[in-house]
Each structure stands twice: as C-alpha cells, then as structure tokens.
Design a protein around this motif. Sequence first.
Motif, mmCIF file in Angstrom:
data_model
loop_
_atom_site.group_PDB
_atom_site.id
_atom_site.type_symbol
_atom_site.label_atom_id
_atom_site.label_comp_id
_atom_site.label_asym_id
_atom_site.label_seq_id
_atom_site.Cartn_x
_atom_site.Cartn_y
_atom_site.Cartn_z
ATOM 1 N N PHE A 76 40.982 38.238 36.910
ATOM 2 C CA PHE A 76 40.158 37.270 36.192
ATOM 3 C C PHE A 76 39.431 37.931 35.016
ATOM 4 O O PHE A 76 39.221 37.296 33.981
ATOM 5 C CB PHE A 76 39.171 36.586 37.136
ATOM 6 C CG PHE A 76 39.847 35.781 38.208
ATOM 7 C CD1 PHE A 76 40.962 35.009 37.931
ATOM 8 C CD2 PHE A 76 39.374 35.798 39.510
ATOM 9 C CE1 PHE A 76 41.601 34.272 38.926
ATOM 10 C CE2 PHE A 76 39.998 35.058 40.506
ATOM 11 C CZ PHE A 76 41.108 34.297 40.217
ATOM 12 N N HIS A 77 39.052 39.176 35.170
ATOM 13 C CA HIS A 77 38.431 39.901 34.063
ATOM 14 C C HIS A 77 39.411 40.030 32.906
ATOM 15 O O HIS A 77 39.031 39.884 31.738
ATOM 16 C CB HIS A 77 37.960 41.281 34.531
ATOM 17 C CG HIS A 77 37.234 42.045 33.486
ATOM 18 N ND1 HIS A 77 37.825 42.991 32.695
ATOM 19 C CD2 HIS A 77 35.930 41.979 33.091
ATOM 20 C CE1 HIS A 77 36.939 43.487 31.857
ATOM 21 N NE2 HIS A 77 35.787 42.892 32.068
ATOM 22 N N GLU A 78 40.678 40.263 33.203
ATOM 23 C CA GLU A 78 41.698 40.353 32.155
ATOM 24 C C GLU A 78 41.859 39.014 31.433
ATOM 25 O O GLU A 78 41.953 38.967 30.207
ATOM 26 C CB GLU A 78 43.032 40.803 32.754
ATOM 27 C CG GLU A 78 44.133 40.974 31.753
ATOM 28 C CD GLU A 78 43.845 42.030 30.690
ATOM 29 O OE1 GLU A 78 44.414 41.907 29.589
ATOM 30 O OE2 GLU A 78 43.055 42.960 30.926
ATOM 31 N N LEU A 79 41.882 37.907 32.181
ATOM 32 C CA LEU A 79 41.980 36.589 31.548
ATOM 33 C C LEU A 79 40.764 36.329 30.650
ATOM 34 O O LEU A 79 40.902 35.830 29.528
ATOM 35 C CB LEU A 79 42.101 35.491 32.610
ATOM 36 C CG LEU A 79 43.350 35.515 33.500
ATOM 37 C CD1 LEU A 79 43.292 34.377 34.510
ATOM 38 C CD2 LEU A 79 44.614 35.463 32.683
ATOM 39 N N ALA A 80 39.578 36.671 31.147
ATOM 40 C CA ALA A 80 38.358 36.457 30.362
ATOM 41 C C ALA A 80 38.348 37.344 29.115
ATOM 42 O O ALA A 80 37.965 36.892 28.026
ATOM 43 C CB ALA A 80 37.129 36.727 31.223
ATOM 44 N N THR A 81 38.771 38.576 29.260
ATOM 45 C CA THR A 81 38.803 39.492 28.124
ATOM 46 C C THR A 81 39.768 38.997 27.051
ATOM 47 O O THR A 81 39.452 39.025 25.854
ATOM 48 C CB THR A 81 39.189 40.909 28.585
ATOM 49 O OG1 THR A 81 38.202 41.367 29.513
ATOM 50 C CG2 THR A 81 39.270 41.876 27.430
#
Length: 160
Positions: free
Chosen positions: A70-75
């Motif tokens: 999810f951090h990758e999607l947000a980034t």
Amino acid sequence: MDRLMALARAHEITLPSLTEQSVVDPPATLFQLLSNILAPYGRDDSRQWSLHGDDVEVGRAKITNLALLFHELATNSAKYGALSVDGGAVEITTAISPDTIEMVWLETNGPTQRDPIPASSGFGSILEQRIARSLNIEIERLWTPAGLSIRLSLPRLAIM
C-alpha cells in the motif's frame, strides 16, 4: 519525511506493545493500516483520500507485506497520480466475501495522462510483483477518463 513516518506508524502495528502487560495486542484492521499509510496525504486539515466498505482484521504476520504494498501504491500516486496535485483524491472501497477481499483504489482529478505510464522494472514494481505473488494477490490497473483504477483481489488467507 511525512511518508516515511506514515510507513513507520504502519510498521508499529506489527510490534508488540511495550507498555501493556498482556502479550496479546489488539487486532489491527485493514482500514487502520491504510489510514496510517495515507495519513500524510492531505492539505489544510482535509484528506485527499477516503475509505469505504467493509473493514477486516489483518494478521500480524501479513501486515508488513501489505504495508509495503500500500505504501508503494500511495508513493506512486504522490509522484504521478491524484495525490500529486491539489484537488486529486484517492477513494478506496472494499467488499468482503467468505474467501476474498475485493479492493478498488480509484484515483480522481489527478494529472491528465495521454498514455498510461508503462510498467517498469524499478524497485517499486519488483517489490509490488513479489508481494502480490507471495500473498496470491491479483492486481489489475485500468486507466479511465476519471483517473487510475487499481483492483486488488486478495484471498482472505492473504491477510490473516
């Protein structure tokens, strides 16, 4: 720095409490995890994201992988998508069945893309692919006139 702190807060969910006597921590939920990851994205006390649908507990052993995904999607959204501009928004909707969790990450009012950004072989893409493979998560991207839509199909066992 805010994004790094959000990832750290999400990771804190995985650590046992040092202040409580009990060795059993309260369960974490999918919405708690997403809220921690997305916390830095908002301006002037208004959030650029929203969560809708059913919430579900996440097993401690799965939180780190899901937090990274999810951090990758947000980034990516903060670099190229709806979270990179004023007025952009991410709406996350979940639907839970006995065997599957369907999640839609919908970005709206982001920068105009003439052509979809091709998938690359950068660190983030490789990380996403490996996490998806290890947890048996199906990820589909669709560029719509409104913005990017990402559909994730997670087996219940991927988060328990």
